[in-house]
Scaffold this active site. Structure first.
Site: not given
Ligand code: NDP
Ligand code: 2IT
Length: 451
Positions: A131, A171
């Site tokens: 990561k 992420d």
């Molecule tokens: P995005 O940046 O697209 O969206 C993040 C969302 O979470 C936004 O709505 C953001 O609000 C909110 N957020 C982020 N940080 C905080 C915080 N500290 N407090 C409150 N709200 C927060 O990210 P993703 O949708 O890609 O990721 C969301 C979650 O999913 C994370 O935990 C990530 O690790 C996990 N994840 C993502 C994957 C992927 O493929 N993208 C795969 C597996 C897991 P704001 O706009 O106000 O910051």
């Molecule tokens: O938390 C996760 O699994 C991710 N942000 C996706 C990682 C990836 O390599 O697609």
């Protein structure tokens, strides 16, 4: 180290991890959640203890930290910090997302990298775990500023990654735009068009369904848990947090399966749409968040629904909760409120969104509780499929990728049932995911000698 009593083993191991990694609360939490569910299994299989597999797995193979200087539109210079925690490469090249958010620190990246190792193992694809990212905040930055930052970040990161070494993806704060700028810079520096990142655009090496995969996969996992009980998402009220990539496609798949998503949030607050977020409203959210880069309260203004400033969705009455924002976003009290209001399924789209106490409330209540490393593995799984397509120089159709994603989520579910079933028929999905993820990595490490 006590190797007879699971609780004492956990206590001793955690003292070791805490003393080696002082002050890293998030990392300690992630390790504790794994060790306490593994300890019994390890005591029954002492060679993992003798060969110090857990000690090795909690020590990153490599940590890279670097300066990222960049220039804003006014000509001012900024210095951010870049990170890549390359945790484990026993079963494949390092793989895992990049997070750009001002709140990050080494502890958060180590927690995420540690979780990623076990998650990637569960996908059954050949990927190690890593990561990284930066404390850069993409909010309120122009496209030009984001590009300047991404180019500077990749200028250093490019020395450490490669399609056979380490393959980052998105992420929090890193989506298609950022992956594009970083890919362009890598290609320029290396003069190579390779699958060094996943989440690429469809026209230049990306996979269909990768943007959808984490959200879809989380809902597929919830559906599997419900199906096993003779139930389904259909007709269920679903509270979702976040409004980014994962949350948006969780809403979409809940709608496909006949459920009713009723909330979304961002770091400023929560909207509650009791009639349900329908497809038209979802299209508005996608435009608002991905193109206009606006705030979720604008949804409340547009559709005349309540907005709870500085609150998370967990006070809303729901059957299913899907935290899709960030770590530790469900407190112990909020877990209690969810349970009191009748929530009986929690599927974690985010990584470690439940605090330690919240997780234990869900487990004690014996609800259908899927930890992030199982429920959100669809994202990295389709990243793995993107790597496969890049290697073959072929692209699969939407249906082919979605079919493989469904199969992978079902297989992860079934592995959790195999390793997590307890007396009385309760499935501890946390234990199941941790044991299943651990064994494959541990055995690979043993086969490869003292690594
Ligand atoms: P995005 O940046 O697209 O969206 C993040 C969302 O979470 C936004 O709505 C953001 O609000 C909110 N957020 C982020 N940080 C905080 C915080 N500290 N407090 C409150 N709200 C927060 O990210 P993703 O949708 O890609 O990721 C969301 C979650 O999913 C994370 O935990 C990530 O690790 C996990 N994840 C993502 C994957 C992927 O493929 N993208 C795969 C597996 C897991 P704001 O706009 O106000 O910051
Ligand atoms: O938390 C996760 O699994 C991710 N942000 C996706 C990682 C990836 O390599 O697609």
């Amino acid at each position: 180290m006590n190797i007879k009593d699971p609780q004492l083993f956990t206590k001793d191991f955690m003292e070791y991890v805490q003393s080696r990694n002082p002050g890293e609360a998030e990392f300690h939490q992630a390790v504790l959640e794994v060790v306490e569910t593994l300890s019994e299994f390890l005591i029954r299989n002492p060679r993992y203890i003798r060969l110090k597999i857990l000690e090795r797995m909690t020590e990153p193979e490599r940590i890279i930290m670097f300066r990222v200087p960049w220039i804003d539109d006014r000509g001012d210079i900024h210095i951010n910090r870049g990170y890549r925690v390359e945790m484990n490469s026993a079963i494949g090249p390092y793989k895992g997302g990049l997070r750009f958010h001002p709140s990050v620190n080494l502890s958060v990246y180590k927690l995420l990298a540690f979780e990623q190792v076990l998650k990637n193992s569960l996908t059954s694809l050949p990927m190690g775990g890593a990561k990284g990212g930066s404390d850069f905040d993409p909010k309120n930055k122009s496209d030009n500023e984001v590009m300047n930052f991404c180019q500077s970040f990749m200028t250093e990161l490019s020395r450490h990654i490669g399609p056979y070494t380490d393959v980052p993806a998105g992420d929090i704060g890193v989506g298609g735009r950022e992956i594009g700028y970083m890919f362009g810079q890598y290609k320029r520096l290396r003069n190579e068009f390779t699958g060094v990142l996943t989440g690429k655009g469809i026209g230049w090496g990306g996979s269909l369904i990768r943007p959808e995969s984490t959200g879809y996969g989380t809902v597929y996992f919830a559906e599997e848990m419900l199906n096993r009980k003779g139930d389904s998402i259909k007709g269920k009220t679903v509270a979702i947090s976040g409004s980014g990539n994962v949350a948006q496609f969780a809403v979409e798949k809940v709608l496909d399966l006949g459920g009713k998503p009723v909330s979304l949030s961002d770091s400023n607050g929560t909207i509650y749409d009791k009639d349900g977020i329908d497809r038209e409203k979802l299209e508005y959210v996608k435009l608002l968040k991905n193109v206009c880069r606006g705030r979720i309260y604008e949804y409340a203004d547009k559709f005349g629904v309540p907005y709870f400033e500085n609150q998370r969705p967990w006070g809303i009455s729901c059957d299913v909760a899907m935290p899709c924002a960030t770590q530790n976003e469900i407190s112990s009290d909020e877990a209690g409120t969810l349970l009191k209001n009748g929530c009986f399924v929690v599927a974690e789209g985010a990584n470690m969104p439940s605090t330690y106490e919240a997780e234990h409330k869900f487990l004690d209540a014996k609800i259908l509780y899927a930890p992030g490393k199982a429920a959100n593995a669809g994202g990295v799984a389709v990243s793995g499929l993107e790597m496969t397509q890049n290697s073959m120089r072929l692209s699969w159709t939407r249906d082919e990728v979605d079919g493989k994603l469904k199969t992978i989520m079902r297989d992860i579910h079934d592995m959790c049932v195999t390793h997590g079933s307890e007396a009385g028929g309760f499935v501890n999905y946390v234990k199941g995911a941790n044991i299943a993820g651990f064994v494959k990595v541990a055995n690979a490490m043993i086969s490869q000698g003292l690594v």
